[in-house]
Design an enzyme around this catalytic site. Structure first.
Site, PDB file in Angstrom:
ATOM      1  N   ALA A   1     -11.054   7.219   6.049  1.00 49.77           N
ATOM      2  CA  ALA A   1     -12.442   7.033   6.468  1.00 49.77           C
ATOM      3  C   ALA A   1     -13.414   7.775   5.570  1.00 49.77           C
ATOM      4  O   ALA A   1     -14.453   7.235   5.183  1.00 49.77           O
ATOM      5  CB  ALA A   1     -12.614   7.491   7.912  1.00 49.77           C
TER       6      ALA A   1
ATOM      7  N   GLU B   1     -12.684  17.817   0.686  1.00 48.59           N
ATOM      8  CA  GLU B   1     -11.295  17.428   0.959  1.00 48.59           C
ATOM      9  C   GLU B   1     -10.378  18.628   0.778  1.00 48.59           C
ATOM     10  O   GLU B   1     -10.461  19.339  -0.221  1.00 48.59           O
ATOM     11  CB  GLU B   1     -10.875  16.284   0.030  1.00 48.59           C
ATOM     12  CG  GLU B   1      -9.387  16.004  -0.065  1.00 48.59           C
ATOM     13  CD  GLU B   1      -8.727  15.712   1.282  1.00 48.59           C
ATOM     14  OE1 GLU B   1      -7.591  16.177   1.483  1.00 48.59           O
ATOM     15  OE2 GLU B   1      -9.352  15.038   2.130  1.00 48.59           O
TER      16      GLU B   1
ATOM     17  N   VAL C   1     -12.157  23.054   5.190  1.00 51.52           N
ATOM     18  CA  VAL C   1     -13.163  23.426   6.186  1.00 51.52           C
ATOM     19  C   VAL C   1     -12.443  24.061   7.373  1.00 51.52           C
ATOM     20  O   VAL C   1     -11.502  23.494   7.929  1.00 51.52           O
ATOM     21  CB  VAL C   1     -13.981  22.210   6.628  1.00 51.52           C
ATOM     22  CG1 VAL C   1     -14.888  22.555   7.807  1.00 51.52           C
ATOM     23  CG2 VAL C   1     -14.810  21.686   5.453  1.00 51.52           C
TER      24      VAL C   1
ATOM     25  N   HIS D   1       0.652   7.141  13.077  1.00 47.12           N
ATOM     26  CA  HIS D   1      -0.525   6.439  13.594  1.00 47.12           C
ATOM     27  C   HIS D   1      -1.197   7.175  14.746  1.00 47.12           C
ATOM     28  O   HIS D   1      -1.526   6.554  15.763  1.00 47.12           O
ATOM     29  CB  HIS D   1      -0.127   5.032  14.068  1.00 47.12           C
ATOM     30  CG  HIS D   1       0.560   4.187  13.065  1.00 47.12           C
ATOM     31  ND1 HIS D   1       1.316   3.077  13.374  1.00 47.12           N
ATOM     32  CD2 HIS D   1       0.595   4.286  11.712  1.00 47.12           C
ATOM     33  CE1 HIS D   1       1.802   2.532  12.280  1.00 47.12           C
ATOM     34  NE2 HIS D   1       1.382   3.246  11.248  1.00 47.12           N
TER      35      HIS D   1
ATOM     36  N   THR E   1      -2.597   1.752  11.505  1.00 53.29           N
ATOM     37  CA  THR E   1      -3.982   2.147  11.745  1.00 53.29           C
ATOM     38  C   THR E   1      -4.848   2.283  10.491  1.00 53.29           C
ATOM     39  O   THR E   1      -6.039   2.528  10.610  1.00 53.29           O
ATOM     40  CB  THR E   1      -4.012   3.471  12.526  1.00 53.29           C
ATOM     41  OG1 THR E   1      -3.157   4.426  11.876  1.00 53.29           O
ATOM     42  CG2 THR E   1      -3.534   3.256  13.946  1.00 53.29           C
TER      43      THR E   1
END
Length: 565
Positions: A25, A45, A232, A504, A549
């Site tokens: 995404a 990332e 993060v 998934h 997915t």
């Protein structure tokens, strides 16, 4: 541009949008949101970058050899599969492109009923008729393009029938005798039947969100900064307004400030990040010493996944994939359990043409059965407030009483296919594998792997008694099935003990109505109870789709890019 050359401890100036996670995404969002040159976008990332011209060969490979590289995964992550069992390793991608860089490359949309269930759960604007245009925006489907259809950005192909291994052609004929029609394009004509699996690749290389969306032209945009190798650890708030993130980079703590934060870290790490940042069940957070920012009891709940099991086939030459083809997924079949309150086409079988990139890889194939519309749900919770402690992942597969009987039913369907005389003539042995024994079982790195591969090649092509002895050693704990005189009686308990979770995970930051206390995001992907914070990834799916997915996640990112600003 990238942030590789920044001094340690420094950070870019304030961004209009910080995207946490460059996976399936996040890479899409970075490309789409930075199309507006006035919007400053920072993509962060945790894993390494894979820029054009420097994509590792195992990621490019059209056999998914990248699944075997531990450098591409979060270290030490474990999951409990069934209630009461001990946790076991559970791989989750940590690499630019996320799951799209390491998964088995199935490119399935799912079923119309999946998305109608989303709408019923409160995901407005994500019904089947709403999502199909976004799927088409993603897909560069080779067969449809030959018929004049408009192309998207994500190459998808199917293996031509002429390339199918003999055992798959036999399975299609067996399916036809059992009333299952053949379907050419399962994405455009979803339903019951046998079909070539659409695969995310072009003629030569894997498709990934990193390759297809973070192109050289996109990376040259002056308003897009890509910061890999940066984890993060926590979101920053001013009251209930998200204002930035804390991160670790090259051993140092840095602060990144932004006007809007989008969390795209996947269905395991997105809820973990929200929980560490004070968004979740207040009592549980307080018990860990985390100051609650917003009480959202649904964060980390509603975890779903597909349960599957493998039957391994040792193949004579006439049953094999051509050795020069570096392919994996070949064909699939959808079927319905017919159980009350269960959707149609809830069972899924699929056939894999090779198990290794090495020379013996086509001597063994796989037939898998899976439950693709489960009802059981689990959770992602924090074991510790510290970011360097992995979250607890508890799938609780089979908790819902409707699931176990359908798992067994799918496996029995696969067994019926395997004992069809024409199918049985295409393999030497068929074995039900123990839980967790999959493609990695057949692949080892380095000299040891080369020696094992050479030995496997010899053993799999040896006379029957020698081959059966070697197979028995290699597949310890497996049970022989099929028409063989060595076949064992397979009980329902055997089948249920063989399941494993697919890669998934979904649902842990579910989209839903404001009146639903378990909903985490609204229909514009905004997190309830706070401002300037969105979640965009598989975690927002209120119900797991009847599909692998990756493609639905890409669709969600395209949809969200039109909604979050």
């Amino acid at each position: 541009m990238t942030a590789h050359d920044q001094a340690v401890g420094s950070a870019p100036g304030d961004s209009d949008c910080i995207i946490v996670g460059g996976g399936s995404a996040g890479a899409v969002l970075a490309a789409r949101l930075s199309e507006d040159g006035r919007r400053r976008v920072l993509l962060v990332e945790a894993g390494q970058d894979t820029p054009p011209g420097r994509v590792p060969s195992d990621i490019d490979d059209t056999f998914p050899s990248s699944t075997l590289n531990p450098d591409y995964f979060w270290p030490g992550l474990e999951a409990t599969v069934v209630r009461g069992q001990a946790p076991r390793p559970y791989p989750q991608a940590r690499i630019m492109g996320g799951g799209s860089s390491i998964m088995g490359m199935f490119a399935l949309r799912g079923l119309p009923s999946d998305y109608e269930r989303w709408v019923a759960a409160g995901a407005q604007g994500l019904g089947w008729n709403d999502v199909v245009p976004y799927f088409r925006k993603v897909e560069d489907d080779h067969e449809r393009s030959l018929q004049g259809a408009a192309a998207g950005v994500y190459p998808i192909r199917r293996m031509p029938d002429a390339e199918w291994p003999g055992f798959v052609r036999a399975m299609r004929r067996a399916a036809a005798t059992q009333g299952f029609p053949s379907i050419d394009d399962i994405n455009e004509a979803p339903g019951t039947g046998f079909f070539p699996i659409p695969v995310s690749r072009d003629a030569e290389v894997r498709s990934s969100s990193a390759r297809c969306y973070l192109t050289e032209a996109v990376r040259r945009r002056s308003n897009l900064t890509i910061m890999p190798d940066t984890r993060v650890t926590k979101l920053m708030f001013d009251g209930t307004r998200a204002v930035g993130v804390h991160a670790q980079r090259e051993g140092k703590e840095i602060t990144l400030r932004g006007q809007h934060i989008v969390v795209s870290a996947g269905a395991i790490h997105s809820p973990a990040l929200l929980l560490r940042s004070g968004i979740g069940p207040s009592r549980e957070l307080s018990a860990l010493g985390i100051a609650p920012v917003a009480h959202r009891p649904g964060v980390g709940r509603n975890l779903q996944n597909h349960a599957y099991m493998f039957f391994a086939l040792t193949l004579p030459r006439h049953g094999r994939l051509a050795p020069e083809l570096r392919r994996f997924a070949v064909a699939g079949m959808r079927a319905s359990s017919g159980f009350a309150q269960c959707p149609d086409n809830d069972l899924f079988l699929f056939m894999l043409g090779r198990v290794s990139g090495r020379s013996f890889g086509t001597d063994v194939a796989m037939v898998a059965s899976a439950l693709y519309s489960p009802f059981s749900t689990g959770s992602v919770t924090l074991a510790d407030a510290r970011a360097d402690v992995n979250p607890r992942v508890d799938f609780r597969m089979l908790d819902d009483p409707r699931d176990a009987p359908r798992v067994v039913m799918g496996a029995r369907l696969a067994q019926r296919m395997l004992i069809d005389p024409e199918v049985a003539a295409c393999y030497n042995e068929a074995l039900l594998l123990p839980s967790g024994m999959a493609v990695n079982q057949f692949n080892r790195p380095g000299i040891a792997g080369s020696l094992m591969a050479a030995g496997a090649k010899l053993a799999l092509n040896a006379p029957g008694p020698v081959r059966r002895f070697a197979v028995g050693r290699a597949f310890a704990g497996a049970k022989v099935v099929g028409r063989s005189p060595h076949a064992a009686a397979i009980t329902d308990a055997d089948l249920l003990s063989s399941i494993a979770p697919m890669g998934h995970p979904v649902g842990t930051c579910a989209m839903g109505r404001a009146s639903d206390p378990m909903a985490v995001v609204d229909s514009r992907y905004q997190v309830y109870g706070v401002s300037n914070l969105s979640v965009v990834d598989a975690s927002i799916m209120p119900v797991i789709p009847s599909a692998n997915t990756n493609l639905p996640t890409l669709m969600i990112a395209e949809h969200a890019a039109d909604r979050i600003f």
